[in-house]
Design an enzyme around this catalytic site. Structure first.
Site, mmCIF file in Angstrom:
data_model
loop_
_atom_site.group_PDB
_atom_site.id
_atom_site.type_symbol
_atom_site.label_atom_id
_atom_site.label_comp_id
_atom_site.label_asym_id
_atom_site.label_seq_id
_atom_site.Cartn_x
_atom_site.Cartn_y
_atom_site.Cartn_z
ATOM 1 N N LYS A 98 0.837 -1.202 0.000
ATOM 2 C CA LYS A 98 0.000 0.000 0.000
ATOM 3 C C LYS A 98 0.873 1.253 0.000
ATOM 4 O O LYS A 98 1.907 1.311 0.682
ATOM 5 C CB LYS A 98 -0.908 -0.013 1.227
ATOM 6 C CG LYS A 98 -1.901 1.160 1.289
ATOM 7 C CD LYS A 98 -2.816 1.030 2.497
ATOM 8 C CE LYS A 98 -3.772 2.219 2.617
ATOM 9 N NZ LYS A 98 -4.686 2.083 3.774
ATOM 10 N N SER B 170 -9.666 2.277 3.305
ATOM 11 C CA SER B 170 -8.806 2.988 2.381
ATOM 12 C C SER B 170 -7.884 2.077 1.579
ATOM 13 O O SER B 170 -7.270 2.502 0.602
ATOM 14 C CB SER B 170 -7.962 3.992 3.165
ATOM 15 O OG SER B 170 -7.088 3.316 4.061
ATOM 16 N N SER C 45 -10.048 -0.142 7.575
ATOM 17 C CA SER C 45 -9.550 -0.023 6.204
ATOM 18 C C SER C 45 -8.838 -1.245 5.654
ATOM 19 O O SER C 45 -8.404 -1.242 4.510
ATOM 20 C CB SER C 45 -8.618 1.189 6.092
ATOM 21 O OG SER C 45 -9.357 2.382 6.195
#
Length: 478
Positions: free
Chosen positions: A79, A154, A178
């Site tokens: 990420k 997210s 998330s």
């Protein structure tokens, strides 16, 4: 053999046996990304040179007959809120466009030491703020299971990359849901470790007392394997725990008979989609068949979790994001005439609407005259929420709950209503505030084919028991 569908142990075995090579696996996944990611937008940057150098090292070890590490040749995505040398770290924001960090996050170092081949950086909501991955400055991520739907946020890019077979595993971060929410929306496994179990060194912070790093995989055993690699104390992170790391993979083979499963009544009220409710009831029936003891419990302060979370998280975001001002790194407005004008113009151009909204909320709650009324009060309620979990865990070993009130919603459906978007986190933020561990495991589909996930919540530092139950849930879906 469909190489893109291999689990971690199968991938390593194929490299050891010579059925394939780490280099071939990397190229295969890059080929899939090149063909398919133009539709999904899960990757922001590829680290091909670094990946192929690592793959070459693994292949050389295999050729010599050396013992290969746990993740040898396994393609992994990172990420874009985690730093990684040689690759951008934008956190999904324009204000960090072009920034290349000079060091690796601890989890990145650990993955590569275990033999993982790091494919590149994954799209995410800006500074990890969002529940749909529509807040990225580089465009939304689409759900591979339904391209008109969000993948969750997210860590939407991380979940989508696993669901689309662009990577065998990925890393995401979870501040208020998330990891668990995107895992549920995309039909993959996502783990929220206990706060302090995994180092946050090298993580671009959103809310420091809430942020956690965890894996996405296609199955529970792979999640346990990656968690085993990245967990443990790190002297670069003062919040990381010195508690020994359990053998999560070995724990999966232990029986679950007699384990006490709690069902929090506050998570099954109005607003929960009937198909999600039905899928979780089926999970509970399966656990009863596995001779677990299922019993109701209460988490009475759950109704305060959303407001508590959004006071604490935005306050910490306001503090953490003050460093992005055009002085040290990232974007700088070239037309500003004074220092204060440079601050204003840089932050106005660099931050998106959701980040600005949360900075304003957090700054307000920390301001003189409001600190005691908002931030201090929220921290007091956080203590009550934590006590709820501690009390429940005196009676049970693992909690079973929904991850979200609805399946994946359509792109653009909630972007104009921030409050409705925030309520998507209603079943996930309490565990985040309490610091306990959690996991989302696929447990079925809606009639329209959208994935459904079930959330399992474990005691502090008891990921092993949580993963044991998750393995049973997964096996019952086959």
């Amino acid at each position: 053999m469909e190489l893109e569908n291999l689990a971690i142990e199968e991938t390593r075995s194929a490299v050891v046996s010579g059925e394939t090579t780490a280099t071939a696996l990397a190229e295969l996944h890059y080929g899939r990304i090149e063909v398919g990611d133009s539709k999904i937008n899960s990757f922001l940057a590829l680290s091909r040179e670094r990946a192929l150098i690592q793959a070459g090292k693994i292949d050389a070890m295999a050729a010599k007959g050396e013992v290969l590490p746990t993740l040898a040749g396994v393609p992994v995505g990172i990420k874009d809120v985690l730093t990684m040398q040689g690759a951008p770290a934008t956190a999904g924001s324009l204000i960090l466009k072009g920034y290349r960090p000079p060091y690796d996050a601890t989890v990145v170092t650990k993955l590569e030491a275990a033999g993982a081949v790091l494919l590149g950086k994954l799209n995410c909501d800006e500074f990890a703020m969002g529940s749909s991955n529509e807040n990225s400055a580089y465009g939304p991520v689409l759900n591979p299971k339904a391209l008109d739907r969000v993948p969750g946020g997210s860590s939407g890019g991380s979940a989508a990359a696993v669901a689309a077979n662009f990577a065998v595993a990925t890393l995401g971060t979870d501040t208020g849901g998330s990891i668990r929410q995107p895992a549920a929306f995309c039909g993959v496994v996502g783990v929220l470790p206990t706060y302090g179990r995994v180092s946050r060194y090298g993580l671009i912070a959103f809310a420091s007392s809430l942020d956690r790093v965890g894996p996405f995989t296609r199955n529970v055993k792979d999640a346990a394997t990656v968690l085993q690699v990245i967990a443990g104390q790190d002297h670069m992170d003062a919040t990381s725990s010195d508690r020994p790391v359990d053998d999560y993979v070995a724990a999966l083979s232990k029986p679950v008979e007699g384990l006490r499963i709690g069902v929090p009544e506050e998570y099954f009220g109005e607003g929960l989609d009937p198909e999600i409710r039905g899928a979780i009831e089926t999970v509970l029936d399966g656990l009863k068949m596995a001779k677990c003891v299922v019993k109701p419990v209460s988490l009475p302060h759950t109704k305060y979790a959303i407001p508590t979370y959004y006071v604490i998280a935005t306050a910490e975001a306001s503090s953490n994001l003050s460093r992005f001002d055009g002085v040290r790194f990232g974007l700088r407005d070239a037309e500003a005439k004074t220092l204060s004008e440079m601050f204003r113009k840089t932050r106005d151009a660099g931050f998106g609407a959701e980040v600005k909204r949360r900075i304003l909320l957090g700054t307000y709650s920390l301001s003189a005259g409001y600190y005691d009324a908002y931030y201090k009060k929220a921290q007091q309620v956080r203590t009550l929420l934590t006590r709820d979990f501690l009390t429940a865990f005196n009676e049970v070993d693992v909690l079973v709950a929904p991850v979200t009130p609805t399946p994946a919603f359509k792109l653009g459906e909630k972007t104009d209503d921030p409050l409705q978007m925030y309520l998507e986190d209603i079943y996930s933020v309490a565990a985040s505030l309490a610091g306990v561990c959690g996991i989302s495991v696929p447990c079925g589909e809606t009639k329209s084919g959208l994935p459904i996930g079930v959330q399992l919540i474990g005691k502090h530092f008891d990921e092993a028991t949580m993963l044991r139950v998750a393995q049973v849930v997964e096996c019952q879906q086959r």
